[in-house]
Design a protein around this motif. Structure first.
Motif, mmCIF file in Angstrom:
data_model
loop_
_atom_site.group_PDB
_atom_site.id
_atom_site.type_symbol
_atom_site.label_atom_id
_atom_site.label_comp_id
_atom_site.label_asym_id
_atom_site.label_seq_id
_atom_site.Cartn_x
_atom_site.Cartn_y
_atom_site.Cartn_z
ATOM 1 N N GLU A 17 0.815 -1.289 -0.145
ATOM 2 C CA GLU A 17 -0.151 0.003 0.053
ATOM 3 C C GLU A 17 0.914 1.269 0.115
ATOM 4 N N SER A 18 0.552 2.007 -1.059
ATOM 5 C CA SER A 18 1.445 3.476 -0.863
ATOM 6 C C SER A 18 0.817 4.741 -1.081
ATOM 7 N N ALA A 19 1.266 5.622 -0.262
ATOM 8 C CA ALA A 19 0.670 7.047 -0.587
ATOM 9 C C ALA A 19 1.131 7.570 -1.731
ATOM 10 N N TYR A 20 0.192 8.190 -2.406
ATOM 11 C CA TYR A 20 0.653 8.843 -3.851
ATOM 12 C C TYR A 20 1.392 10.301 -3.375
ATOM 13 N N PRO A 21 2.531 10.499 -4.111
ATOM 14 C CA PRO A 21 2.966 11.827 -3.756
ATOM 15 C C PRO A 21 2.306 12.905 -4.465
ATOM 16 N N GLU A 22 2.633 13.892 -3.623
ATOM 17 C CA GLU A 22 1.992 15.158 -4.189
ATOM 18 C C GLU A 22 2.998 16.126 -4.931
ATOM 19 N N HIS A 23 4.244 15.789 -4.636
ATOM 20 C CA HIS A 23 5.216 16.702 -5.289
ATOM 21 C C HIS A 23 6.487 15.942 -5.952
ATOM 22 N N TYR A 24 7.066 16.312 -6.609
ATOM 23 C CA TYR A 24 8.195 15.501 -7.396
ATOM 24 C C TYR A 24 9.210 15.101 -6.396
ATOM 25 N N TRP A 63 1.657 17.837 -15.478
ATOM 26 C CA TRP A 63 2.228 18.743 -14.547
ATOM 27 C C TRP A 63 1.838 20.089 -14.629
ATOM 28 N N LEU A 64 2.149 20.934 -13.946
ATOM 29 C CA LEU A 64 1.627 22.307 -13.755
ATOM 30 C C LEU A 64 2.743 23.246 -14.681
ATOM 31 N N ASN A 65 2.199 24.155 -15.488
ATOM 32 C CA ASN A 65 3.192 25.122 -15.814
ATOM 33 C C ASN A 65 3.460 26.202 -15.222
ATOM 34 N N ALA A 66 4.146 27.194 -15.520
ATOM 35 C CA ALA A 66 4.830 28.300 -14.732
ATOM 36 C C ALA A 66 3.396 29.145 -13.986
ATOM 37 N N ARG A 67 2.403 29.011 -14.491
ATOM 38 C CA ARG A 67 1.265 29.902 -14.057
ATOM 39 C C ARG A 67 0.323 28.804 -13.191
ATOM 40 N N GLY A 68 0.602 27.555 -13.289
ATOM 41 C CA GLY A 68 -0.276 26.610 -12.439
ATOM 42 C C GLY A 68 -1.287 26.089 -13.091
ATOM 43 N N LYS A 69 -1.303 26.246 -14.626
ATOM 44 C CA LYS A 69 -2.384 25.707 -15.379
ATOM 45 C C LYS A 69 -1.888 24.049 -15.691
ATOM 46 N N PRO A 70 -2.792 23.042 -15.620
ATOM 47 C CA PRO A 70 -2.225 21.548 -15.808
ATOM 48 C C PRO A 70 -1.950 21.347 -17.204
ATOM 49 N N ASN A 100 2.688 15.759 -10.778
ATOM 50 C CA ASN A 100 0.891 16.217 -10.911
ATOM 51 C C ASN A 100 0.877 17.739 -10.325
ATOM 52 N N GLN A 101 1.633 17.835 -9.020
ATOM 53 C CA GLN A 101 1.227 19.220 -8.566
ATOM 54 C C GLN A 101 2.474 20.054 -8.316
ATOM 55 N N THR A 102 3.466 19.725 -9.442
ATOM 56 C CA THR A 102 4.899 20.597 -9.397
ATOM 57 C C THR A 102 4.787 21.534 -10.686
ATOM 58 N N ARG A 103 5.288 22.614 -10.456
ATOM 59 C CA ARG A 103 5.511 23.545 -11.624
ATOM 60 C C ARG A 103 6.601 23.448 -12.236
ATOM 61 N N PHE A 104 6.727 23.379 -13.494
ATOM 62 C CA PHE A 104 8.014 23.456 -14.499
ATOM 63 C C PHE A 104 7.796 24.646 -15.560
ATOM 64 N N ALA A 105 8.858 25.002 -15.763
ATOM 65 C CA ALA A 105 9.070 26.240 -16.720
ATOM 66 C C ALA A 105 8.716 25.854 -17.977
ATOM 67 N N SER A 106 8.817 24.765 -18.466
ATOM 68 C CA SER A 106 8.567 24.273 -19.917
ATOM 69 C C SER A 106 8.615 22.786 -20.035
ATOM 70 N N ARG A 107 8.018 22.384 -21.152
ATOM 71 C CA ARG A 107 7.847 21.128 -21.771
ATOM 72 C C ARG A 107 9.281 20.572 -21.686
ATOM 73 N N ASP A 108 10.234 21.342 -22.138
ATOM 74 C CA ASP A 108 11.796 20.844 -22.104
ATOM 75 C C ASP A 108 12.379 20.512 -21.008
ATOM 76 N N GLU A 109 12.090 21.379 -19.965
ATOM 77 C CA GLU A 109 12.595 21.229 -18.569
ATOM 78 C C GLU A 109 11.919 19.721 -18.186
ATOM 79 N N VAL A 110 10.725 19.532 -18.257
ATOM 80 C CA VAL A 110 10.045 18.224 -17.779
ATOM 81 C C VAL A 110 11.045 17.045 -18.463
ATOM 82 N N VAL A 111 11.053 17.098 -19.759
ATOM 83 C CA VAL A 111 12.057 16.240 -20.509
ATOM 84 C C VAL A 111 13.467 15.899 -19.991
ATOM 85 N N ALA A 112 14.009 17.074 -19.875
ATOM 86 C CA ALA A 112 15.414 17.158 -19.327
ATOM 87 C C ALA A 112 15.373 16.602 -17.810
#
Length: 278
Positions: A17-24, A63-70, A100-112
Motif C-alpha cells: 500500500e502506497s501513499a501517492y506523492p503530491e510533489h516531485y 504537471w503544472l506550467n509556470a502559471r499553475g495550469k495543468p 502532478n502538482q509540481t510547476r515546471f517552466a517548460s516542456r523541455d524542462e520536464v523532458v530534461a
C-alpha cells in the motif's frame, strides 16, 4: 530512498500500500539489477547475446506550467537492454505522479528532468519523448506477419517448456505473432496480458509447437523484460536461427505499458507498434 541505489524486490513498492506523492521526488524510483534474473538463463552482463530495449508508455503524465495550469502528455521511454538496472514499475508510476502538482517552466524542462532521473536509476541514458494525447504517433496499429491464434491445438502445459519448440529442415524468413501471451507479476501475482511477435531467419519453426510454448507462460511469474529474454534464449538454443527478433507488447496496467524487445545484432522492431489493447 536514493535513486542511485539498486535494490531487491524485498523492499520494492510493488505489492505494498502506497501513499501517492503530491510533489516531485526522484528518490521514488526503485532500480533493480538485471543480472540476478539473467543468470539462470545463462546470460552474462557485459556479454549479452542480444540487443534490445524496454519501451514504456506512460498515459498518466501531467504537471503544472509556470502559471499553475495543468499540462497533460503521453510519454514514451526507451530503456536500453544493456543497462545494468531496470526500474520497478510501481515506483515509476509513483515517481511520475509526483509531477502532478509540481510547476515546471517548460516542456523541455520536464523532458530534461525525466532523462536525468531515469538515467541515474537505470545506469545508462534513457530516451524520453512526449506526445499530445491526440498525436497520430500514438494511433494503434496491427502486428505484421502470420497470426498463430486460430490453430486448433490441445494444451495441457501452462509453464514454459522449450521441449515444445521444434524445427524443420527448410530455412525460411518469416514473421509470426500471437495475442495469447499471458504471464503473472512475480510479486502480486496479477495477470499481465500481451502480444508477442517473432521474426526470424532460420529453420522453419513448427507453428503448433511454438504456440504451445508461448501459451506455456500463462502461469509463469516474471517481469515482462525477463519473459522476453527467456523466449529469445529458448528460441536461439532450440532453433539456432541466423537472425531473430522477439517483441512483446503488454497491456497497460496502472497507466503504464511495457513493450520489451530483444534481437540478434542488427535487428530492430517494426516501429511504431502500439496495439489497440495498449
Amino acid at each position: 530512498m536514493s535513486h542511485h541505489r539498486p535494490d531487491t524486490l524485498a523492499h520494492a513498492p510493488l505489492g505494498r500500500e502506497s501513499a501517492y506523492p503530491e510533489h516531485y521526488d526522484a528518490g521514488l524510483l526503485y532500480p533493480i539489477e538485471r543480472a540476478a534474473n539473467r543468470a539462470p538463463l545463462g546470460i552474462e552482463e557485459g556479454a549479452l547475446p542480444f540487443v534490445g530495449e524496454d519501451e514504456w508508455h506512460a498515459f498518466e503524465l501531467s504537471w503544472l506550467n509556470a502559471r499553475g495550469k495543468p499540462i497533460v502528455a503521453v510519454a514514451r521511454f526507451r530503456l536500453p537492454a544493456d543497462s545494468p538496472r531496470l526500474i520497478e514499475s510501481k515506483s515509476w508510476k509513483l515517481y511520475l505522479n509526483g509531477f502532478n502538482q509540481t510547476r515546471f517552466a517548460s516542456r523541455d524542462e520536464v523532458v530534461a528532468i525525466l532523462e536525468r532521473d531515469l538515467a541515474r536509476a537505470a545506469g545508462t541514458a534513457v530516451s524520453v519523448e512526449l506526445f499530445g494525447v491526440d498525436d497520430e504517433a500514438l494511433a494503434p496499429r496491427r502486428l505484421p506477419g502470420e497470426c498463430l491464434d486460430d490453430r486448433d491445438i490441445a494444451v495441457d502445459d501452462y509453464t514454459p517448456s522449450a521441449e515444445h519448440l521444434g524445427v524443420g529442415e527448410e530455412v525460411v524468413e518469416e514473421t509470426l505473432y500471437s495475442h495469447l501471451l499471458k504471464s503473472n507479476c512475480p510479486v502480486t501475482g496479477q495477470p499481465d496480458w500481451g502480444s508477442v511477435l517473432i521474426r526470424y531467419k532460420g529453420p522453419r519453426l513448427d507453428r503448433d509447437g511454438l504456440l504451445r510454448y508461448l501459451i506455456g507462460y500463462r502461469q509463469h511469474q516474471d517481469f515482462h523484460e525477463h519473459c522476453v529474454e527467456h523466449i529469445f534464449m529458448d528460441l536461439m538454443a532450440r532453433a539456432r536461427p541466423e537472425r531473430l527478433l522477439v517483441l512483446a507488447r503488454y497491456v497497460r496496467r496502472g497507466g503504464l505499458d511495457i513493450s520489451p524487445w530483444r534481437g540478434t545484432p542488427g535487428e530492430r522492431p517494426p516501429l511504431p507498434l502500439r496495439l489497440a489493447r495498449q
